[in-house]
Design a protein around this motif. Structure first.
Motif, PDB file in Angstrom:
ATOM      1  N   VAL A  25       0.633  -1.328  -0.147  1.00 36.84           N
ATOM      2  CA  VAL A  25       0.825   0.139   0.136  1.00 36.84           C
ATOM      3  C   VAL A  25       0.692   1.870   0.209  1.00 36.84           C
ATOM      4  N   ARG A  26       0.407   2.011  -0.765  1.00 35.37           N
ATOM      5  CA  ARG A  26       1.293   3.046  -1.142  1.00 35.37           C
ATOM      6  C   ARG A  26       0.536   4.523  -0.656  1.00 35.37           C
ATOM      7  N   ALA A  27      -0.773   4.633  -0.918  1.00 34.10           N
ATOM      8  CA  ALA A  27      -1.706   5.580  -0.226  1.00 34.10           C
ATOM      9  C   ALA A  27      -3.218   5.195  -0.131  1.00 34.10           C
ATOM     10  N   PHE A  28      -4.036   5.675   0.462  1.00 28.99           N
ATOM     11  CA  PHE A  28      -4.987   4.924   1.124  1.00 28.99           C
ATOM     12  C   PHE A  28      -5.625   6.624   2.119  1.00 28.99           C
ATOM     13  N   THR A  29      -6.803   6.185   2.240  1.00 29.23           N
ATOM     14  CA  THR A  29      -7.878   6.641   2.773  1.00 29.23           C
ATOM     15  C   THR A  29      -9.475   6.232   3.353  1.00 29.23           C
ATOM     16  N   VAL A  30      -9.237   6.662   5.019  1.00 28.86           N
ATOM     17  CA  VAL A  30     -10.381   5.560   5.858  1.00 28.86           C
ATOM     18  C   VAL A  30     -11.872   6.473   5.763  1.00 28.86           C
ATOM     19  N   GLU A  31     -13.282   6.047   5.304  1.00 22.59           N
ATOM     20  CA  GLU A  31     -14.176   7.186   5.602  1.00 22.59           C
ATOM     21  C   GLU A  31     -14.847   6.044   6.162  1.00 22.59           C
ATOM     22  N   VAL A  32     -15.882   7.374   6.517  1.00 19.44           N
ATOM     23  CA  VAL A  32     -16.934   6.913   6.957  1.00 19.44           C
ATOM     24  C   VAL A  32     -18.725   7.182   7.020  1.00 19.44           C
ATOM     25  N   GLY A  44      -3.634   8.490   4.574  1.00 21.06           N
ATOM     26  CA  GLY A  44      -1.938   7.733   4.684  1.00 21.06           C
ATOM     27  C   GLY A  44      -1.265   7.113   3.451  1.00 21.06           C
ATOM     28  N   THR A  45       0.156   7.414   4.145  1.00 23.22           N
ATOM     29  CA  THR A  45       1.151   6.262   2.929  1.00 23.22           C
ATOM     30  C   THR A  45       1.195   5.132   3.133  1.00 23.22           C
ATOM     31  N   ALA A  46       2.370   4.116   2.936  1.00 25.20           N
ATOM     32  CA  ALA A  46       2.448   2.768   4.077  1.00 25.20           C
ATOM     33  C   ALA A  46       2.120   2.998   4.496  1.00 25.20           C
TER      34      ALA A  46
END
Length: 85
Positions: A25-32, A44-46
């Motif tokens: 993983v190199r880029a992610f988001t957390v959503e609600v 975030g990134t890694a």
């Protein structure tokens, strides 16, 4: 993306992501989910191992992890939704 349905509205204040085997993983988001739309609560990134991410507490039934960039197919061992601290 990976979505968790908590079964009912709950206060949430973080997540824990495990990517122990292969760091891809190199880029992610957390959503609600808020009504009919999704609200980003963290980015975030890694991940690289175990990553705990705290965010301002919100009430939600559904929480999702969206991976925007990875070096190969992501292999996550765990995705935990946490109550506020």
């Amino acid at each position: 993306w990976l979505e968790v349905d908590l079964g009912a509205e709950r206060r949430v204040g973080g997540v824990e992501i495990w990517e122990i085997g292969f760091a891809r993983v190199r880029a992610f988001t957390v959503e609600v989910r808020q009504g009919e739309s999704w609200l980003e609560v963290a980015r975030g990134t890694a991940v690289k191992g175990r990553k705990k991410i705290s965010f301002a507490p919100v009430t939600a039934r559904q929480v999702r992890l969206v991976i925007h960039e990875a070096s190969e197919v992501p292999t996550l061992e765990e995705f935990r939704v946490l109550a506020p601290e």
